[in-house]
Design a protein around this motif. Structure first.
Motif, mmCIF file in Angstrom:
data_model
loop_
_atom_site.group_PDB
_atom_site.id
_atom_site.type_symbol
_atom_site.label_atom_id
_atom_site.label_comp_id
_atom_site.label_asym_id
_atom_site.label_seq_id
_atom_site.Cartn_x
_atom_site.Cartn_y
_atom_site.Cartn_z
ATOM 1 N N THR A 65 0.810 -1.145 0.068
ATOM 2 C CA THR A 65 -0.036 0.091 -0.197
ATOM 3 C C THR A 65 0.837 1.201 -0.131
ATOM 4 O O THR A 65 0.251 2.382 0.089
ATOM 5 N N GLN A 66 2.095 0.966 -0.091
ATOM 6 C CA GLN A 66 3.008 2.237 0.002
ATOM 7 C C GLN A 66 4.066 2.024 -0.991
ATOM 8 O O GLN A 66 4.496 0.909 -1.535
ATOM 9 N N CYS A 67 4.593 3.162 -1.676
ATOM 10 C CA CYS A 67 5.533 3.170 -2.796
ATOM 11 C C CYS A 67 6.867 2.489 -2.109
ATOM 12 O O CYS A 67 7.370 2.727 -0.936
ATOM 13 N N SER A 68 7.609 1.539 -2.808
ATOM 14 C CA SER A 68 8.846 0.714 -2.458
ATOM 15 C C SER A 68 9.613 0.198 -3.475
ATOM 16 O O SER A 68 8.987 -0.045 -4.405
ATOM 17 N N VAL A 69 10.711 0.003 -2.981
ATOM 18 C CA VAL A 69 11.792 -0.661 -3.875
ATOM 19 C C VAL A 69 11.520 -2.178 -3.618
ATOM 20 O O VAL A 69 11.550 -2.659 -2.370
ATOM 21 N N LEU A 70 11.412 -3.092 -4.422
ATOM 22 C CA LEU A 70 11.099 -4.409 -4.184
ATOM 23 C C LEU A 70 12.384 -5.481 -4.943
ATOM 24 O O LEU A 70 12.778 -5.088 -5.968
ATOM 25 N N GLU A 71 12.806 -6.430 -4.195
ATOM 26 C CA GLU A 71 13.789 -7.098 -4.891
ATOM 27 C C GLU A 71 13.175 -8.136 -5.932
ATOM 28 O O GLU A 71 11.998 -8.605 -5.835
ATOM 29 N N VAL A 72 13.627 -8.348 -7.229
ATOM 30 C CA VAL A 72 13.211 -8.975 -8.347
ATOM 31 C C VAL A 72 13.970 -10.041 -8.517
ATOM 32 O O VAL A 72 15.158 -10.187 -8.789
ATOM 33 N N SER A 73 13.566 -11.233 -8.302
ATOM 34 C CA SER A 73 14.217 -12.628 -8.477
ATOM 35 C C SER A 73 14.257 -12.831 -9.926
ATOM 36 O O SER A 73 13.461 -12.479 -10.677
#
Length: 268
Positions: free
Chosen positions: A102-110
């Motif tokens: 629900t918040q902007c975030s940087v996510l790890e991409v496998s």
């Protein structure tokens, strides 16, 4: 370098419950900016090569090829290519999934999700319900709900004294003055300024400055600068001190990171 301003694609505004995920890809030139905008669909932006920066009212995110940025629906945001970037976008109808961020975030991409994103975009935006493409989108939805946030986030603040310090540090990340010196410069005590940083960003002053330097490091590496040059630009006394900070924060040394920036590989 002159900045190029680009309007948003409009795909994020498509209301189509039968197609919960819509994809597109494109190339952004260095210093190209998609102007501040919103759309009802959430967005996952993944740079297969190059580095992106996303700005919102809450903070700034830097996204290298091992990661992606998640922007919830209806959040005003701006996307900037720090270096030439091949960008893959997914626009997601959040009504179709239960546990998306629900918040902007940087996510790890496998590596698995990276391949899913590329495959999804190859299907275009007109896939049929209950088709192989639709089933692929459902798998992507499952993967997105399980993603972990990364550390490449720089929160902003509202207090004028904190904002002033942030602004000066962004202009010169190598400035090594301590908290007491900064406090005297903005008319506060060191204790007050430290408390304000923690209250408004969730980080101590030292943690915030390290996050800024980490973001700048990723940006400079994406521009092709060498590890020693980046260390000096950011005010580190030795390249080894910079390498140690970088490895601790992102799990790999800067040289390996540079390889990933050009190859788009998330594997070390």
């Amino acid at each position: 370098m002159k900045q190029t301003k680009t309007p948003p694609s409009g795909i994020g505004c498509i209301d189509d419950p039968l197609r919960p995920i819509l994809g597109m890809c494109g190339v952004m030139q260095g210093n190209e900016e998609v102007i501040l905008h919103t759309h009802p669909r959430a967005q996952l932006a993944y740079a297969k090569a190059g580095v992106l920066r996303v700005n919102t009212a809450d903070g700034t995110w830097v996204i290298p090829p091992t990661q992606a940025v998640w922007v919830p629906g209806d959040m005003e945001h701006q996307v900037i290519a720090v270096s030439p970037a091949e960008v893959h976008h997914l626009f997601i109808d959040q009504r179709q999934f239960d546990a998306l961020p629900t918040q902007c975030s940087v996510l790890e991409v496998s590596p698995f999700l990276r391949e899913l994103i590329i495959r999804a975009i190859s299907h275009g935006r007109d896939y049929l319900p209950d088709s192989p493409a639709a089933r692929l989108m459902a798998v992507i939805g499952d993967e997105l709900q399980a993603l972990e946030p990364s550390s490449l986030y720089l929160p902003l603040a509202q207090d004028r004294r904190v904002v002033r310090v942030m602004s000066m540090l962004r202009d010169n990340p190598a400035d090594s003055r301590g908290l007491e010196e900064w406090a005297a410069d903005v008319g506060a005590s060191g204790r007050t300024l430290g408390r304000l940083f923690l209250r408004e960003t969730g980080l101590s002053f030292g943690q915030w400055r390290q996050q800024l330097r980490l973001q700048e490091a990723v940006k400079l590496l994406g521009e092709g600068k060498g590890v020693t040059e980046v260390a000096l630009i950011l005010g580190y006394r030795s390249p080894s001190a910079f390498v140690a900070m970088f490895r601790k924060a992102l799990g790999k040394p800067p040289k390996q990171y540079c390889v990933d920036l050009t190859s788009g590989s998330g594997e070390s």
